[in-house]
Design an enzyme around this catalytic site. Structure first.
Site, PDB file in Angstrom:
ATOM      1  N   GLY A 195      17.888 -10.184   7.615  1.00 32.35           N
ATOM      2  CA  GLY A 195      17.237 -11.399   8.069  1.00 32.35           C
ATOM      3  C   GLY A 195      17.310 -12.448   6.987  1.00 32.35           C
ATOM      4  N   ARG A 196      17.207 -13.709   7.417  1.00 34.58           N
ATOM      5  CA  ARG A 196      17.265 -14.818   6.456  1.00 34.58           C
ATOM      6  C   ARG A 196      16.286 -15.903   6.840  1.00 34.58           C
ATOM      7  NH1 ARG A 196      22.579 -15.768   7.181  1.00 34.58           N
ATOM      8  NH2 ARG A 196      22.021 -16.420   9.284  1.00 34.58           N
TER       9      ARG A 196
ATOM     10  N   GLY B 222      29.104 -15.249  11.831  1.00 32.50           N
ATOM     11  CA  GLY B 222      29.717 -14.691  10.626  1.00 32.50           C
ATOM     12  C   GLY B 222      31.124 -14.185  10.834  1.00 32.50           C
TER      13      GLY B 222
ATOM     14  N   ALA C 295      20.702  -7.511  13.213  1.00 31.55           N
ATOM     15  CA  ALA C 295      20.452  -6.074  13.327  1.00 31.55           C
ATOM     16  C   ALA C 295      20.456  -5.357  11.987  1.00 31.55           C
ATOM     17  CB  ALA C 295      21.487  -5.449  14.253  1.00 31.55           C
TER      18      ALA C 295
ATOM     19  N   ASN D 291      29.136  -8.536  26.809  1.00 37.78           N
ATOM     20  CA  ASN D 291      28.858  -7.905  25.520  1.00 37.78           C
ATOM     21  C   ASN D 291      30.055  -7.067  25.096  1.00 37.78           C
ATOM     22  OD1 ASN D 291      26.151  -8.761  26.104  1.00 37.78           O
ATOM     23  ND2 ASN D 291      25.427  -7.183  24.716  1.00 37.78           N
TER      24      ASN D 291
ATOM     25  N   HIS E  46      16.589 -15.888  21.515  1.00 40.37           N
ATOM     26  CA  HIS E  46      17.673 -14.917  21.439  1.00 40.37           C
ATOM     27  C   HIS E  46      18.755 -15.491  20.541  1.00 40.37           C
ATOM     28  CE1 HIS E  46      21.124 -12.511  23.416  1.00 40.37           C
ATOM     29  NE2 HIS E  46      20.538 -11.787  22.475  1.00 40.37           N
ATOM     30  N   ASP E  47      19.175 -14.724  19.550  1.00 45.24           N
ATOM     31  CA  ASP E  47      20.101 -15.267  18.546  1.00 45.24           C
ATOM     32  C   ASP E  47      21.382 -15.807  19.156  1.00 45.24           C
ATOM     33  OD1 ASP E  47      21.058 -12.701  19.177  1.00 45.24           O
ATOM     34  OD2 ASP E  47      20.884 -11.939  17.128  1.00 45.24           O
TER      35      ASP E  47
ATOM     36  N   GLY F 228      18.185  -9.293  21.141  1.00 46.26           N
ATOM     37  CA  GLY F 228      17.484  -9.206  22.407  1.00 46.26           C
ATOM     38  C   GLY F 228      16.925  -7.829  22.718  1.00 46.26           C
TER      39      GLY F 228
END
Length: 489
Positions: free
Chosen positions: A16-17, A408, A13, A298, A238-239, A80
């Site tokens: 990005g990598r 992370g 969010a 969530n 989806h991550d 998502g």
């Protein structure tokens, strides 16, 4: 055997990598080849994703990664629910709207006036959160019917980026499962639900499983990047689904927390759980690798810490996350507990002020220092995890021997230890790059380098050493859990 190189794009969010994975037949090593900001843009009353900038950065990642090592394939995962709309010529009609935009604030009430909550849950298996794609589309139909009339195809964010690069239009199962547009646990759009709500199912295209091989880079992409064609393989797009795929535990033996901006806490199942208690708890049944079900909750996650840090930076105090953890440790324990999932913490903004206001409204002395604010957030998150653990155990009838934290957030020693203490369970942390690892692992399975998910998880366990935190339960944590439970609506 020769090393096989595969490339993962992991969009979060805020950043990005591009991560290159090198698999030698036994272990995988990761190399970050490109990192870039993913900052939404506020324009004309809408918070939107700058998707063309993300496309540009993805092309940069393709080129830089090929310079580091030629790769056989690549794949993309993102957050998502958010989507882009294409017209009949395949052109993007507007920038995708950010899920934190306020346009869907009252969408649940509107939809549930037509379909009761329990019935909606039974027909989708998806938690009711106002930013789900179903609610976004409902608002779009109300406010921009001409836009939906022009649209020919809806693509979720990873599928949209893949389309820009390959020209192929598909929706992968795990990312589609976040939308509340699928039948529970099935590779099938819920067209009956869409028809009942007056939403156009014609926008929804073919669904595919993770591991599907979906063509290659277009000639235009290859020319712009100066690289030869590479194959696109759908990962769990989806991550969180990619992160869960990389949890190095046998299926069903441990609870997981995928810890980042959001904390997704849950278990793996073969079938969705659609009971009335599950609906009441507002847990969700999202898709995973091999059409598994991620029964999860969530939780606000590190968002509160990230927003506090952003505010303090604006005020001239540039704290590292290590600095923040130390400040929390130095503050008095259990002085205040907040509900991190309260709607007042959802939007971007001055998070320390919101926390202080929340405390005032709930009869607690507001935090006076940075350390007190951080202690409040850390303890509240750990307490939320503990309450969620109890909910999941009650719903499934199972007891879990450990919690596996990936992503992370597993690098935060304070939060990891306090999670173990609050939950009275060992916490096993790692891998940090679980999402990218799961992305790469699915590609290797599709290419025949790994036999299946079980062998992939064994590879993950060999490649990344875990860190374990033993629990130190106390009555203070029991009291904190009771205080948090009392704050819930």
């Amino acid at each position: 055997m020769a090393t096989r190189n595969v490339l993962a794009f992991d969009f979060g969010a805020s950043s990005g990598r591009a991560i290159l994975g090198r698999f030698d037949g036994d272990k995988i090593t990761l190399q970050e080849t490109h990192r870039f900001a993913n900052e939404p843009v506020q324009a004309q009353g809408r918070l939107q994703w700058d998707v063309l900038r993300l496309l540009h950065e993805t092309r940069q990642g393709l080129a830089k990664s090929y310079a580091a090592a030629p790769y056989a394939s690549f794949s993309i995962d993102t957050w998502g629910v958010d989507y882009g709309l294409l017209d009949a010529r395949g052109r993007l009609l507007e920038n995708p709207v950010h899920y934190r935009d306020g346009r869907t604030a009252h969408a649940i009430e509107e939809v549930c006036a037509r379909i009761p909550r329990q019935a909606l849950y039974a027909r989708t298996g998806t938690q009711l959160i106002n930013f789900n794609t179903l609610f976004q589309l409902t608002v779009a139909q109300n406010e921009q019917p001409q836009l939906l009339a022009l649209a020919d195809r809806l693509l979720f964010m990873p599928d949209l980026l893949a389309y820009f690069l390959t020209g192929e239009k598909y929706s992968e199962f795990s990312i589609a499962s976040t939308s509340q547009l699928l039948s529970p646990g099935a590779l099938q759009w819920n067209t009956g639900l869409l028809a009942q709500l007056g939403l156009p199912s014609r926008l929804l295209g073919p669904l595919v499983d993770a591991g599907a091989r979906l063509g290659a880079l277009t000639d235009e992409t290859c020319e712009l990047c100066g690289i030869p064609p590479a194959e696109y393989i759908a990962c769990c797009a989806h991550d969180t689904a990619s992160a869960v795929a990389a949890v190095p535990q046998p299926q069903g033996e441990a609870l997981y927390i995928s810890s980042g901006t959001w904390s997704l806490m849950g278990v793996e199942r073969r079938t969705p759980l659609l009971t009335a208690p599950a609906a009441q708890a507002n847990v969700t049944n999202e898709g995973g690798y091999g059409r598994s079900i991620r029964l999860l909750k969530n939780i606000a996650g590190l968002w509160l810490l990230q927003e506090c840090r952003r505010q303090w930076r604006k005020e001239g105090q540039d704290l590292s996350f290590a600095d923040m953890a130390q400040a929390a440790l130095a503050a008095p324990a259990f002085a205040r507990i907040i509900d991190p999932d309260d709607p007042c913490f959802m939007a971007p903004g001055n998070m320390p002020a919101r926390i202080a206001d929340y405390c005032s409204r709930h009869g607690m002395t507001p935090p006076q220092t940075i350390g007190e604010t951080l202690r409040c957030v850390y303890e509240s998150l750990a307490a939320r995890y503990a309450l969620t653990l109890g909910t999941l155990q009650e719903l499934t009838g199972s007891r879990y021997p450990a919690i596996h934290i990936v992503g992370g957030g597993c690098q935060d020693r304070v939060l990891s230890q306090w999670t173990a203490d609050a939950c009275s369970l060992p916490v096993i942390c790692g891998p940090v790059e679980a999402t990218a690892t799961g992305n790469l692992m699915v590609q290797l399975i599709a290419l025949g380098e790994l036999a299946d998910l079980s062998q992939g998880r064994e590879m993950v366990a060999r490649s990344f050493a875990p860190v374990t935190y033993a629990p130190h339960p106390s009555s203070q944590w029991d009291e904190a859990l009771a205080r948090l439970a009392a704050l819930q609506p």
